[in-house]
Design an enzyme around this catalytic site. Sequence first.
Site, mmCIF file in Angstrom:
data_model
loop_
_atom_site.group_PDB
_atom_site.id
_atom_site.type_symbol
_atom_site.label_atom_id
_atom_site.label_comp_id
_atom_site.label_asym_id
_atom_site.label_seq_id
_atom_site.Cartn_x
_atom_site.Cartn_y
_atom_site.Cartn_z
ATOM 1 N N GLY A 80 1.753 16.309 18.401
ATOM 2 C CA GLY A 80 0.670 17.146 18.898
ATOM 3 C C GLY A 80 0.641 17.283 20.404
ATOM 4 N NE ARG A 125 13.084 15.299 7.857
ATOM 5 C CZ ARG A 125 12.070 16.143 7.975
ATOM 6 N NH1 ARG A 125 11.283 16.077 9.030
ATOM 7 N NH2 ARG A 125 11.856 17.068 7.063
ATOM 8 C CE1 TYR A 142 -1.546 -21.244 -2.502
ATOM 9 C CE2 TYR A 142 -0.701 -23.365 -1.741
ATOM 10 C CZ TYR A 142 -1.724 -22.609 -2.278
ATOM 11 O OH TYR A 142 -2.916 -23.182 -2.597
ATOM 12 C CB SER A 187 -6.670 -22.784 -1.143
ATOM 13 O OG SER A 187 -6.396 -21.445 -1.478
ATOM 14 C CE LYS A 204 12.012 17.121 18.822
ATOM 15 N NZ LYS A 204 10.834 17.889 19.250
ATOM 16 C CG MET A 207 4.176 21.807 24.493
ATOM 17 S SD MET A 207 5.376 22.162 25.760
ATOM 18 C CE MET A 207 6.324 23.454 24.941
ATOM 19 C CG HIS A 228 -18.023 -7.777 -9.931
ATOM 20 N ND1 HIS A 228 -17.895 -7.103 -11.124
ATOM 21 C CD2 HIS A 228 -17.882 -9.091 -10.224
ATOM 22 C CE1 HIS A 228 -17.699 -7.981 -12.095
ATOM 23 N NE2 HIS A 228 -17.703 -9.188 -11.581
ATOM 24 N NE ARG A 273 12.246 22.062 17.836
ATOM 25 C CZ ARG A 273 13.210 22.852 17.398
ATOM 26 N NH1 ARG A 273 14.293 23.080 18.143
ATOM 27 N NH2 ARG A 273 13.106 23.438 16.227
ATOM 28 C CB CYS A 295 -6.469 -18.307 -3.136
ATOM 29 S SG CYS A 295 -8.062 -19.063 -2.768
#
Lengths: 928, 928
Positions: free
Chosen positions: B107, B371, B884, B797, B27, B109, B489, B98, B864
Site C-alpha cells: 500500500g 514466487r 512439555y 503445570s 523486487k 505506492m 465454556h 513500481r 496445560c
Amino acid sequence: MEKKYVYGFGNGSAEGDSKMKELLGGKGANLAEMARMGVPVPAGFTISTEACIDFYRLGKEESIRLLRSQVEAGLKELEKIMGRQFGDAENPLLLSVRSGARVSMPGMMDTVLNLGMNDEIVKGFARKTGNERAAWDSYRRFIQMYGDVVMGLKPENEDEIDPFEKIIAELKAMRGIELDTELSSEDLRLLSIRFRELIKKKSGKAFPSDPWEQLWGAILAVFNSWMNKRAISYRKLYGIPDDWGTAVNVQAMVFGNMGDQSATGVAFTRDPATGEHVFTGEYLINAQGEDVVAGIRTPLQITLEGSRRWAALHGISEKERKEEYPSLEERMPAAYEQLFRIQAELEAHYRDMQDLEFTIEEGRLWLLQTRNGKRTGQAMVRIAMDMRAEGLIDDATALLRLDPEKIDELLHPRFAEGAEAQSTLLTRGLPASPGAATGQIVFSADLAEEWAAKGKQVILVRIETSPEDIHGMTVAGGILTQRGGMTSHAAVVARGMGKTCVTGAGEIQIDYKERKMRADGHCLREGDWISVNGSTGAVYEGKLPTRPASISGAFEEAMKLADLHARMKVRSNADTPHDAGIARKFGARGIGLCRTEHMFFEEDRIMAVREMILAEDTAGRKKALAKLLPFQKEDFKGIFGAMEGLPVTIRLLDPPLHEFLPRDREAKQEMAKNLGVPLHVVEEKIESLQELNPMLGHRGCRLANTYPEITEMQTRAILEAAISMKKRKKTVEPEIMIPLTSAGREMRLQIDVIRKTALEVFREHKITVPYKIGTMIEIPRAALVADKIARCADFFSFGTNDLTQMTFGFSRDDVGKFLPIYIEKGILEKDVFQSIDQVGVGQLVEMATRKGRSVKAELKVGVCGEHGGDPSSIEFFHRTDLDYVSCSPYRVPVARLVAAQAAIKEKKQGGLDIVPIVEDRCEMDTGS
Amino acid sequence: MEKKYVYGFGNGSAEGDSKMKELLGGKGANLAEMARMGVPVPAGFTISTEACIDFYRLGKEESIRLLRSQVEAGLKELEKIMGRQFGDAENPLLLSVRSGARVSMPGMMDTVLNLGMNDEIVKGFARKTGNERAAWDSYRRFIQMYGDVVMGLKPENEDEIDPFEKIIAELKAMRGIELDTELSSEDLRLLSIRFRELIKKKSGKAFPSDPWEQLWGAILAVFNSWMNKRAISYRKLYGIPDDWGTAVNVQAMVFGNMGDQSATGVAFTRDPATGEHVFTGEYLINAQGEDVVAGIRTPLQITLEGSRRWAALHGISEKERKEEYPSLEERMPAAYEQLFRIQAELEAHYRDMQDLEFTIEEGRLWLLQTRNGKRTGQAMVRIAMDMRAEGLIDDATALLRLDPEKIDELLHPRFAEGAEAQSTLLTRGLPASPGAATGQIVFSADLAEEWAAKGKQVILVRIETSPEDIHGMTVAGGILTQRGGMTSHAAVVARGMGKTCVTGAGEIQIDYKERKMRADGHCLREGDWISVNGSTGAVYEGKLPTRPASISGAFEEAMKLADLHARMKVRSNADTPHDAGIARKFGARGIGLCRTEHMFFEEDRIMAVREMILAEDTAGRKKALAKLLPFQKEDFKGIFGAMEGLPVTIRLLDPPLHEFLPRDREAKQEMAKNLGVPLHVVEEKIESLQELNPMLGHRGCRLANTYPEITEMQTRAILEAAISMKKRKKTVEPEIMIPLTSAGREMRLQIDVIRKTALEVFREHKITVPYKIGTMIEIPRAALVADKIARCADFFSFGTNDLTQMTFGFSRDDVGKFLPIYIEKGILEKDVFQSIDQVGVGQLVEMATRKGRSVKAELKVGVCGEHGGDPSSIEFFHRTDLDYVSCSPYRVPVARLVAAQAAIKEKKQGGLDIVPIVEDRCEMDTGS
C-alpha cells in the site's frame, strides 16, 4: 570443678542479673535484677537452663546427683534470709516452683504454690497465722496444683473439667452451697484427704508428704514439661529451638494474711487511666493477692491523696474515711514509705510505668512482681510524652512506646465506662470500623435519611450495603450488616467515613418486608434502640451512653514528634471536602485517593449518569456527561479548597457501569420514566451489562478506553476547578490517577486524552495549572511491566486491595467462605486484606517500585489501599521505600506514628522486624 | 567518478543479484536474480535506494541531473533487448514503473502500467496488436493509474470512491450497461479524454503526453511516496527506519494479446492441491493476465497430461479436447518446452514449489513473476517431505516449511469444495473449534441426546453453554452459541472434544420458549438443517456436504521427523478414555490434564455430588463421596488403560460447588425429591453458595482444604485404579495435581491428605504404585512463591488460562465487552487468551520455572492451558525451557510440529523470533 547450676537471689543481692536470660530464663534473670537493686523480693534461687539440657543428656538420676548439693545449699541460704525452715512444722518455709524459659511460653507449665506442706506442717501454719481456714485452703490448693502439674492429673484436653474441681463441685452440692468461700475449714481438710485419694487412684502413686520429695518432684516436672506436647508444638509454631531448655525458679512464699500487720496490694507508678504522674494503687489488710482480685472486700487506696479523692467521689466524710477506709500511707507509714521509694526506683530503673504486686507480711514489705503496666491509650501517650520531658527516655523510645492500635482508640467515641457490662449483648460481628454508636434501627437508606433529617439518631441495619446506600450511611450514627467481611463495602465505606460499623453479624436475621430483625432470641423492630461497638464487634440492645473522642495536648505533641522522625509521608483517602477537612485536621499531607464515583450517586447526578449509560453513541454520552460536568467541578473545588497547598490525587471513574443502575423494579420504572424510554430498554441495558466476574470486568480504564469522553469530562472538571482556585490565588496540586492499568499502551491512550483535554481547557481559559498524571498499580501485570508503564507516569499508587484480590485470586466479597478456615489452619497467618501479604503481594509492590524507578528515578510511589492504615503493612511500605501511604482520615495519626516507628527501628536495629511467615515452613515431613 | 544509480537486467544477465536487496530493494534484486539465471524476464532497470536517499538530500532538480544520463542509458539498453522504441508510435515500448523497498511495504505506492502512451502511440499500438479496443482500454487504464498515483487524484480516505471510477459509472449509466467489458472502443476513447480533463481540473496540471515526461513523473512520484503519510505510519508501526529509501523498477511491458501466437497463463511446479510432483497450470491464447483471473473465457491446461485429466473429469472426448481445448504443450510446443525447463530450474533454484506467471508475446516466452506457491495443508506436507526425500532441502527446512495452522486443517472434517460458496450464509461467529459440521438444530442438550440416540445428526444451538450441557455437546455434530468468546465454556469444551464449534454469533437471536432462532432475516426452527464452519466461524442454512479428515503417509513421516528434532514433549488434555485414545493416536506422550469434574456431571453421579453438597457434616459428605468412588475408579482405569506406559496427570476437583447444582425450578424440585429434602433446603443451599466473583471464589484446593474428604476420595479412586492396572501387569504413571494453589502451606496440607490416604490404600491392598504430586501454577502468587511451593512438589503445570485472567484482571467470560476494542486500539496485539502474553504473564511463567528449579533442579514443568496448542505460545514455552506442553487431542500434531520448529530455529538462528510487542512502544509523544 563442679558446674554451677544454682543461682541464688534475695536480701539485696543476687548471683545473676537481667542480662543472663539465656542461662536463667526471663523470670529468673528479672528476679535477680530486682534483688540486686535492693528491692525486697522473697528470696529464692534459679536452677539454670543448662541443668535442664544436662537433664536430657544425662538422665534423672545423674541430674539429681549433680544438683543435690547445690539445691540444698541454695535452700539453706533461702532459709537464712527468710528466717524459716523448710519442712519445719513450727516455723515453716513454703515455696513456689515455676518454670522460666528464655522467652515466655504461656501454658507450658503451671506454677506450684505453697510447696513444702503436709498434714503436720499445715497445722503449724494454722497456728502461726491464727487462720485455720486459710491454712487448710492453702494446703488443698497445693495438693491440687501438685496433682495437676507434677503428678499429671491435668486433663490434656482443655475442654475437660479438672478432676479436683469435680470433687469440689460434689462436696458443694452435698453441702448445698454455691461458692468456694462458703466451704469450712473442715470441708477444706476433707478435700485435702479426698484429693490425695484421687491422686493415689489415678496415678498409682501416693502424694508425697516429705517436703524434699515434693521439691524434687516439682523440679523434675518442670524439666519434663519442656518436652511435653504443648511446649513442642508451641516452639514449632514460633520457631524456638528445642535445645534452649527451661530454668526452674524456687522462691519463698510470703503471706499477707498473717494478721493485722499483714497486707497485700497492687500499685502503679503512674495513673494507668489518665497517665497522670501520681503513685496509685489499692490494698487489703490481712488478705492474700487473690482477695484483692475477687472483689469480696472493698480494697483501700494506698496513698492519702488517692484515698481522699476516692472518698470525695463516693461522698464519704474525712472522719469516716480515716476510720473505715484509711490509706496505707496512714495505716502502715513505714511500709508505705518503703513502697513509695521502691516504686520510684523501679520506674527509674525500667524507664516505664510499672505495675507492682506487693505483700506485707507481719510488717515486712515484699515485692512479688514488677512489670510494665497496662494503660489506656490516653495514658500511653501522656506517659510517653511526660517521661520524654522528664529526660527518662529519648524521642525514639517515646515513639516506640506508642501502640498504634491504641492511638486509634483516641480518635473515636467510646461507650461510657461500665455501660457495656450492664447491657444485653445481642450478638457479635466483625469490628469493621472502630467507635461506639447508639441509635434507632432503620432498615433502609431512605428511611435513615428521613429520620436523620428529623433529628433522630439512627443505626442503619442492612443484610449488606451497596453504593445505593451511601446516602443512608452518611447520615447514620453507625452501621450494622448481617453479611460481609472486614473489607466489604460497608466496612470500607464506614472506615473511610470514620463511622462506627459492625459487619458480618451472621447470627442476626433481617426481614426487610416485616421491617424487623431477630438476634439472640430478641425481636427488634424499626425504631427500636440498639448500640454497636465497632472496635469489638459487639451489638447491644438499647441506648448506651457514649463519650466523644478526646485528643489531649500530649497527643498533638506525639504526632509532631512522629513527623520529625518519619521518612514516609502520610496522605488520606477522602472523597468529600468534609473528609478532606478531617484528614487535614489529623495531619494528612495531601489526598492519596479521591474516588470520583461516589460523586455520581447523589440524586441530582445519578440520572445524568444513567442517561450516559443508556446513550447509543458518543454524542449522546457527551451530552449526558456535560450535565455532570458542573457538579464534578464543584466537588473538586471543594476538595482543592480543603487541601490548599497540598497534592490531591483524583482517581478517574473506576466501577463497572452496572453499579450505577437500579436493582429493583420500582427504581427501574422510575428510571425509565425519568429518561423517557420504555422499561424494557432499561431492563435490556441492565441485562447487557451483567458480568459473571465484575471484579475482573469492564471497569477502570477499560471503561475509559471504551468511552474516552468520560475521561475528557473528568479531566475538564478537575482542571477547570483548579483554574478557578488559581484565579483566587490558591495553590492547587491536582494529580490525575488512572485506575486498573495493565499495559503501557493502555495508559498511553488515556494520557493522550487527558493532555489533549488539558490543552483545550488551558487555551479556552488562557491560563495553565500544573498537574501530574499517574496510575494505580493494582493489577498483577501492571507490576510486572511497571518499567514500561513508568515511562509515561509521574506517579504510581498501589491499590493493594485489588492487587491482593488478583494476586491471590481471592474475591474479597466471597472470601468469607474459606478465609477463616485458612487462617485457622495456618495456611495464612492473617487476613491478607487487612495486613499486606509481604511474601507474595509484597513482592509485586517491591518489583513495581524497583522497575518503575529504574526508568524514572524521580517517580513518586505511594499506596492507597486499605493496607495504608495497617501498622505492619506500613512498616513494609517503609522498607520498600515508598514515598507515602494514604489511609482513611481516622487512620492518619496511626499511620504517622507507624511511619515514624518504622524509620526509628530501621535506624536502631539496622533493619526492621521481618514478620515470620508460615509460608517459609513448607518443608517435607520426613514421615510421609 | 559518477555514482552508479541504475542497474539493468534482461537478456540473461543483470547488474544486480538477489543479495543486493539493500541497494535494489526486494523486487529489483529478485528480477535481477531471475535474469541472471537466464530466465527470460522483460528487460528493465532498477534505480537504487541510494538514489532515493540522495533525492531527499539534494532535491528534485539535482537528482534528475545526476540520474538523467544513467536512466537514458538504461532505457536504451532496454529498447535494444526488447526490440522496441520508447515513444515510437509504430513500434512502441511501454513500461511499468513500481516502487520496491528492502522489505515489502503493502500500500505504499501503486504500480503504473502501460507508461509511454499518448494519443498517437495508442493508435500505433492498436494497429500493431490488431485490437483497437484493447489498445484504448490500456490507454485509459494508464491515464487512470497515472492520475491516481503520480498526479495525486487517489482519495486519501480508502472509503471514498476513485474519481475516475465515478466517471466510468456515469458513462455506463448513460449507456445503460453494467459491465466494464461492455464498453466499446469509442467509449474507452471518450474516457481517455474525460480522464485527462478531470486531471487538469483537479490537479491544475495537464496530463503529460510526452513519454519521457511521463517517466520522470512516475520515478519522482515513487521517490515522493516514501514520505507519504501511509508509508510513514507503516514504517512507524513496523519499526522500519526512515533512511532506507525505496528503489524504482522500470520494466518493459509485454502483451499476451498480440494475436494467435500470444498467450498468457499461470503455472505451478507441483500440484498445489495434492502436492503431487507434476507440472500444472492454465493458459489462454491471445489474452492478458487479468482475463485468466476474470473467468470469462475457460482457461486451458498447460500440460498434455493435465489436459487429458481435465477432459476425463468433464466427460470430454479426446478428439473434442484436441480441437477445442488443446494443451499449451500441443499448441505451442517450443514455448512449452522452454517453460517446462524454466519451471524446473526455478524450483531447483528456490528449493520450493513455484507459482509462475508468464506471457507469450508473438511466440516469445516471458516470465513475469515467480514466487513460492500457495498450497493446501495436504500439499504443504507432501511437498516438504518429497523435497526432503529428493535431497532438495534438509530436515530442518522441511519442518520449517510446515505451517502449523495448516496442519490443523488436516485433522478436521471440511466442507466439500465449493459447497460454501453456493450456500446461504446466515451469520459469522468466532471460529472457536475447527472443522465442518452439518445437522438439525436442537436448542437443548436433552433433545440433542434424544435425537442423536435416534441416529439424527444434530447441531446444538445455545445462547451459551454450561457444564450441564456436556451430554448434549458430546453427541452433537457441532455447537453454535450466541454468546461467549474463543475461550468460553463452549469453545474450550468443544476444542477438547475436537468438535466443530462457532461461538459468539451475536447476530442470531435464540428463543428457547418458541424453539426457534432468527439469523439474517431467516427464521429457523428446531429440526431445520444448518451447517457450521468452525475454522472460519461461518454459519450456513441447510445441509452442506462434508469431507472427513485425511492423514496421508507424508503427514505421519513429518510428525516422526518433528519428534526427532523437538526438545519439548507434547501431552494432551483428555478427560475420557475416548479422548485419551485420540490423543495417543495423534502422538501424545501422556496426559497433561485430566479434569475430574466432568466425571461428576453424568446422570448417575450428579445426585451423589449434590448429596455431598447438601450434607451437614463430614460424615454426611463422606457417605455421599463413597457413592462416587466406584465411578471415579472406573473412569481412571479407562484412562490409565488408554495411556498405558505413559504419565497421566489428574487434576483434583476444581470448580466451585454451585456449578453442580441445578438452575431451573424444575430441576431443583427434582433434586429435592431425589434427596428427600424440602425444596427450600435446596434453594437455601444454592443461595448460600452464590458468589459475586466465582472465578476468584471457593474452588480448587480451597474447596479441598475446606473439605479434605473430597481429596481423600479422589486419591483413593486414582490409586485403587492404578493398583488394579498394576495387578493386570500394566504400567501406570499417575500424577496427582492440586489446582489453584497460592501458598506453600496450602499445598502442604493437601499433600498430607494425599500421602495419608495413599498409605491407607497401599496397606489395604498390600501393594504400592509409584505416584507423583504436583500443582497447577495458575494464581499469580503461586508464581511469586514458586520456590516455596516447589519444595514439596514433584511437578508444576501452568494453567495459563486462569493465570492470564488473574494477571490481567480479565474475566474471560466478560472480556468480550472490551477485548475487541483493546485489540482494535492496539493496546493488546492479540487475544491474550489465545496466544500467551509473553511480556506479562510470560514473566510469571519464566519466574516460576526459574524459582521452582532453583530449589529442585529435577522439577518437571509443563503447561496445560489453552495456550499449550498455540504456536507462538509453544515457541515461548520452548524458550522458557518447559519440559512439555499439553493441549487438546486435535492440537497434538500441531504442537509436536511447533516444538520441533522452535528447537530448529533456536539452533539455526542461535535464538527464536521475539514477537514484537506493542507494550514496548509506550514512549512519550514529543508533542504532548
